[in-house]
Design a protein around this motif. Structure first.
Motif, PDB file in Angstrom:
ATOM      1  N   PRO A 149       0.814  -1.176   0.027  1.00 39.51           N
ATOM      2  CA  PRO A 149      -0.079   0.076   0.161  1.00 39.51           C
ATOM      3  C   PRO A 149       0.879   1.425  -0.033  1.00 39.51           C
ATOM      4  O   PRO A 149       0.494   2.313   0.668  1.00 39.51           O
ATOM      5  N   ILE A 150       1.842   1.282  -0.803  1.00 36.53           N
ATOM      6  CA  ILE A 150       2.767   2.573  -0.904  1.00 36.53           C
ATOM      7  C   ILE A 150       3.160   2.991  -2.419  1.00 36.53           C
ATOM      8  O   ILE A 150       3.164   1.843  -3.113  1.00 36.53           O
ATOM      9  N   GLN A 151       3.395   3.977  -2.358  1.00 35.16           N
ATOM     10  CA  GLN A 151       3.673   4.531  -3.787  1.00 35.16           C
ATOM     11  C   GLN A 151       5.348   4.796  -3.953  1.00 35.16           C
ATOM     12  O   GLN A 151       5.719   5.741  -4.399  1.00 35.16           O
ATOM     13  N   VAL A 152       5.844   3.679  -3.830  1.00 34.28           N
ATOM     14  CA  VAL A 152       7.545   3.560  -3.876  1.00 34.28           C
ATOM     15  C   VAL A 152       7.736   1.932  -4.242  1.00 34.28           C
ATOM     16  O   VAL A 152       7.189   1.391  -3.662  1.00 34.28           O
ATOM     17  N   ILE A 153       8.681   1.754  -5.255  1.00 35.07           N
ATOM     18  CA  ILE A 153       9.243   0.702  -5.479  1.00 35.07           C
ATOM     19  C   ILE A 153      10.651   0.640  -5.138  1.00 35.07           C
ATOM     20  O   ILE A 153      11.212   1.538  -5.870  1.00 35.07           O
ATOM     21  N   ALA A 154      11.335  -0.330  -4.389  1.00 36.19           N
ATOM     22  CA  ALA A 154      12.801  -0.506  -4.100  1.00 36.19           C
ATOM     23  C   ALA A 154      13.297  -1.572  -4.784  1.00 36.19           C
ATOM     24  O   ALA A 154      12.840  -2.695  -4.072  1.00 36.19           O
TER      25      ALA A 154
END
Length: 370
Positions: A149-154
């Motif tokens: 549920p987050i707007q980042v991809i690492a």
């Protein structure tokens, strides 16, 4: 893109700090108005990308957020909302004077924290392995398509060469959809990459990347990264804005975000076939950590038991064991602690504490079910 990320990240910190005070006083609509105005102004920045320095954008953002609440409807609104707007203005002014990108600073601090966790366990992490790590930041206009549920991809790519080990961490953020959970979860998300993948062993050229459904790398070790993130948050003093993405004014927000994202990683999801493998790894890690607190050697000493479990886990991550062997160990621990604790696992664990023999622990635990 950069201006929008900075603006949202820092204003979210102040909105989080003041939210309950404003809501409890009956002015939640005004708080929501400021948040909505923030998102509209930063979305406009992303869409049109007007020229100018970051400092100028942040100054204008603070002014616009204040003007959106003027005039205050009454004296009570002014009393509870003015401190929030003042804090936003001060924090954005400080952020405008930053010389380095706060995302880059956050990654550097996180990398050092991860290295510190390994070294605190007596693992001699080479300095050149830390300096060889590279990071890149990118942005996308569309929302991040992820089971989390987050707007980042690492993601981490191991790039070992015959001359030594190295890793590259890629971080992609969606500024238009950047929310509070993403901002406060960033330290944990980056710790996962550094603790689980960047410093994966064995420390020599030719490391093999763990699969996305690795019970050990993505489950067990994620539990370790989560505990490190919580320890880091607890160590923060809080209270004072610091134009930082890690030293936030309410450290509890970091723990809450880490907990929410950590749980989401091992919850059922229709588009994520790897969730069960991660869940098995987390459950096995928690069960073994809890078992260690009940062993005679560590009973009544929860801090020492937690330290012993972390050391065991980090040693296993840098060991000569293959990714497959680590996953088999996790599966064996999970099976040995699923319904009741197998006596054989207790024997293996106590022998490990006595002799500090990781190889015997792993091989002996796997043999319990082979």
């Amino acid at each position: 893109m950069q201006k929008a990320v900075w603006g949202r990240a820092f204003v979210y910190q102040m909105l989080d700090l003041h939210q309950l005070t404003v809501e409890a006083a009956g002015y939640g609509l005004l708080w929501n108005e400021v948040r909505g105005r923030l998102q509209a102004l930063t979305a406009r920045q992303v869409e049109f990308d007007p020229a100018g320095p970051v400092s100028g954008f942040l100054t204008t953002l603070a002014e616009d957020l204040r003007s959106s609440m003027m005039p205050f409807p009454d004296g009570g609104a002014e009393k509870v909302c003015s401190p929030m707007l003042d804090d936003i203005e001060r924090l954005l002014a400080d952020a405008g004077r930053l010389r380095n990108d706060p995302l880059q600073t956050l990654f550097t601090d996180t990398l050092r924290a991860a290295a510190g966790a390994y070294r605190a366990c007596g693992l001699p992490l080479p300095d050149d392995m830390v300096t060889a790590v590279e990071v890149s930041f990118d942005h996308q206009s569309a929302p991040v398509d992820s089971a989390l549920p987050i707007q980042v991809i690492a993601t981490t790519r191991l790039g070992d060469t015959p001359s030594g080990v190295s890793a590259h961490v890629d971080i992609v953020v969606s500024p238009t959809y950047l929310d509070e959970l993403t901002v406060f979860a960033l330290p944990y998300v980056l710790l996962h990459e550094c603790v689980c993948h960047v410093f994966q062993g064995p420390w020599g050229p030719g490391r093999i990347q763990a699969d996305a459904d690795s019970r050990f790398a993505e489950g067990w070790m994620d539990h370790i990264a989560y505990t490190v993130a919580c320890d880091q948050a607890r160590a923060l003093a809080g209270g004072k804005p610091a134009s930082s993405l890690s030293a936030v004014p309410r450290p509890g927000a970091l723990r809450e975000a880490a907990d929410q994202v950590h749980r989401a990683r091992h919850q059922p999801h229709p588009r994520d076939r790897a969730w069960a493998a991660r869940a098995m790894g987390v459950r096995a890690a928690r069960n073994l950590a809890e078992l260690m607190t009940r062993l005679p050697e560590l009973a009544g000493r929860p801090v020492e038991a937690a330290a012993a479990f972390r050391r065991l886990s980090l040693r296993l991550n840098v060991s000569e064991f293959s990714n497959t062997q680590r996953d088999l160990f996790v599966a064996a621990v999970h099976k040995a602690t699923l319904a009741r604790t197998e006596h054989g696992l207790v024997v293996q664990l106590r022998r490990y504490l006595e002799r500090d023999d990781l190889v015997h622990l792993v091989e002996g635990t796997v043999k319990l079910f082979t």
